[in-house]
Design an enzyme around this catalytic site. Structure first.
Site, PDB file in Angstrom:
ATOM      1  N   CYS A 288      -4.468   1.291  -4.644  1.00 22.07           N
ATOM      2  CA  CYS A 288      -3.522   2.148  -5.451  1.00 22.07           C
ATOM      3  C   CYS A 288      -3.931   2.563  -6.977  1.00 22.07           C
ATOM      4  O   CYS A 288      -3.267   3.444  -7.561  1.00 22.07           O
ATOM      5  CB  CYS A 288      -2.096   1.338  -5.365  1.00 22.07           C
ATOM      6  SG  CYS A 288      -1.693   1.084  -3.730  1.00 22.07           S
TER       7      CYS A 288
ATOM      8  N   HIS B 219       2.039   4.020 -10.968  1.00 21.55           N
ATOM      9  CA  HIS B 219       2.011   3.752  -9.555  1.00 21.55           C
ATOM     10  C   HIS B 219       3.500   3.754  -9.012  1.00 21.55           C
ATOM     11  O   HIS B 219       4.211   2.989  -9.501  1.00 21.55           O
ATOM     12  CB  HIS B 219       1.085   2.808  -9.394  1.00 21.55           C
ATOM     13  CG  HIS B 219       1.159   2.652  -7.880  1.00 21.55           C
ATOM     14  ND1 HIS B 219       0.923   3.675  -6.793  1.00 21.55           N
ATOM     15  CD2 HIS B 219       1.165   1.633  -7.132  1.00 21.55           C
ATOM     16  CE1 HIS B 219       0.832   3.219  -5.798  1.00 21.55           C
ATOM     17  NE2 HIS B 219       1.055   1.991  -5.880  1.00 21.55           N
TER      18      HIS B 219
ATOM     19  N   ASN C  70       5.134   4.909  -1.369  1.00 18.72           N
ATOM     20  CA  ASN C  70       3.853   4.621  -1.989  1.00 18.72           C
ATOM     21  C   ASN C  70       2.836   5.577  -1.618  1.00 18.72           C
ATOM     22  O   ASN C  70       2.518   5.160  -0.267  1.00 18.72           O
ATOM     23  CB  ASN C  70       3.855   3.217  -2.005  1.00 18.72           C
ATOM     24  CG  ASN C  70       2.577   2.439  -2.442  1.00 18.72           C
ATOM     25  OD1 ASN C  70       1.524   3.368  -2.931  1.00 18.72           O
ATOM     26  ND2 ASN C  70       2.411   1.153  -2.671  1.00 18.72           N
TER      27      ASN C  70
END
Ligand code: UT7
Length: 323
Positions: free
Chosen positions: A113, A250, A280
């Site tokens: 990520c 993020h 996500n």
């Protein structure tokens, strides 16, 4: 002083949208639980046959159009991804070929990520040292391919997509007034492997494995690590957090965004959130949020923008730039 300036940005999402209610037809979950615990309302899921490189290419083309240049002017393509089409070669080389770019170099960055922030740091270094003048940086993922659809604690959280920016060398005076990347700060702690990983891979199981996560633990580390990375990046340029116009985090969980903002005293109105719409999307999440806020007019030329992310490894980091 040479700075890496963003001259264009673009995004690409699969057309297939899956809402929480749709997911609840096959997974033991509910819209109420997912929205209440994460803020996620829907995610885009790639259709069968739709690959990471397809999304990366879409984002790349959009970013090049926005920058007003063609692939012949690029020196490099860097793609941040954890979900490549194949174990090798890199997604970046597939995009290179499909863009008709025959010069320069293309490679992938793997930091889950945090991949886009890591990629930004690599691109910034290459541009500032003169190794490249113009770099296309992409964050692209099909996280849906790594999910265990029987594990409700993880499968409801992720989505697919891609975002990209074109970075170009720009001569500044060496102060914080310069446009471009002012600093990047990267961190990792490999001891935390077991909190977020896949239970397979090329050299261990010869299969891709499935995503495993200790959600509660990751959550706690996320707020602590992201707060520290944001502060480290702001401090590196001697800029108080109150002077930063936009925070682009993020997009893992709205509660992480809120918790981090609260810890640092950041006005939530200055935090870009797309978690409700995208879920996500790992390395794609920061550029997707960035592109959203640029296209809707929130982020304007001259604004100070801080990007931050955390993911498996653990890896985490932040980047401060003047748009
Ligand atoms: O990108 C990398 C970074 N990743 C992250 O940042 C993720 C960080 N973690 C999180 O966002 C949160 O920890 C989660 C959203 C994953 C979980 O939220 P939580 O508030 O920590 O919930 P929990 O894991 O403590 O679960 C609470 C309850 C449990 O039931 P019991 O044991 O209390 O009866 C779970 O079984 O919620 C249950 N549960 C669900 N219920 C309905 C877990 N997942 C689901 C679900 N639907 N999808």
């Amino acid at each position: 002083m040479i700075r890496a300036r963003v001259i264009g940005a673009g995004a690409c999402l699969p057309s297939n949208i899956v809402t929480n209610d749709e997911l609840a037809k096959t997974v033991d979950t509910s819209d109420e639980w997912i929205q209440g615990r994460t803020g996620i309302k829907q995610r885009h899921i790639a259709l069968p046959g739709e690959k990471t490189s397809d999304l990366a290419l879409g984002a790349a083309r959009a970013a090049l159009t926005d920058a007003g240049i063609d692939a012949g002017e690029l020196d490099m393509i860097i793609c941040a991804t954890t979900t490549p089409d194949e174990s090798f070669p890199a997604v970046a080389t597939i995009v290179q070929s499909r863009l008709g770019m025959h010069q320069g170099a293309a490679f992938d960055v793997q930091a889950v990520c945090s991949g886009f922030v890591y990629g930004l740091s690599v691109a910034d270094s290459l541009i500032r040292t003169g190794a490249a003048r113009t770099i296309l940086l992409i964050g692209a993922e099909t996280m849906s391919r790594l999910l265990d659809w029987n594990d409700r604690t993880t499968c409801v959280l992720f989505g697919d997509g891609a975002g990209a920016v074109v970075l170009q060398a720009h001569t500044g005076v060496g102060t914080n007034a310069d446009q471009g990347i002012l600093n990047t700060r990267l961190f990792s702690d490999g001891r935390l492997h077991d909190m977020l990983y896949t239970d397979g891979g090329v050299s261990s199981t010869q299969s891709i494995g499935k995503l495993k996560m200790q959600g509660k633990e990751v959550f706690k580390h996320a707020v602590t690590n992201l707060s520290a990375a944001i502060q480290a990046s702001a401090d590196a340029s001697n800029i108080p957090l109150s002077e930063i116009d936009w925070f682009v985090p993020h997009q893992a969980n709205q509660r992480i965004l809120d918790g981090t903002a609260k810890k640092l005293g950041i006005d939530p109105a200055r935090v870009v959130s797309t978690v409700a719409l995208h879920g996500n999307t790992s390395a794609a999440s920061v550029p997707l949020a960035l592109v959203t806020a640029v296209q809707d007019g929130r982020i304007k030329r001259g604004d100070l923008v801080l990007l931050e992310a955390m993911g498996g490894g653990f890896t985490w980091g932040a980047a401060l730039l003047r748009w």
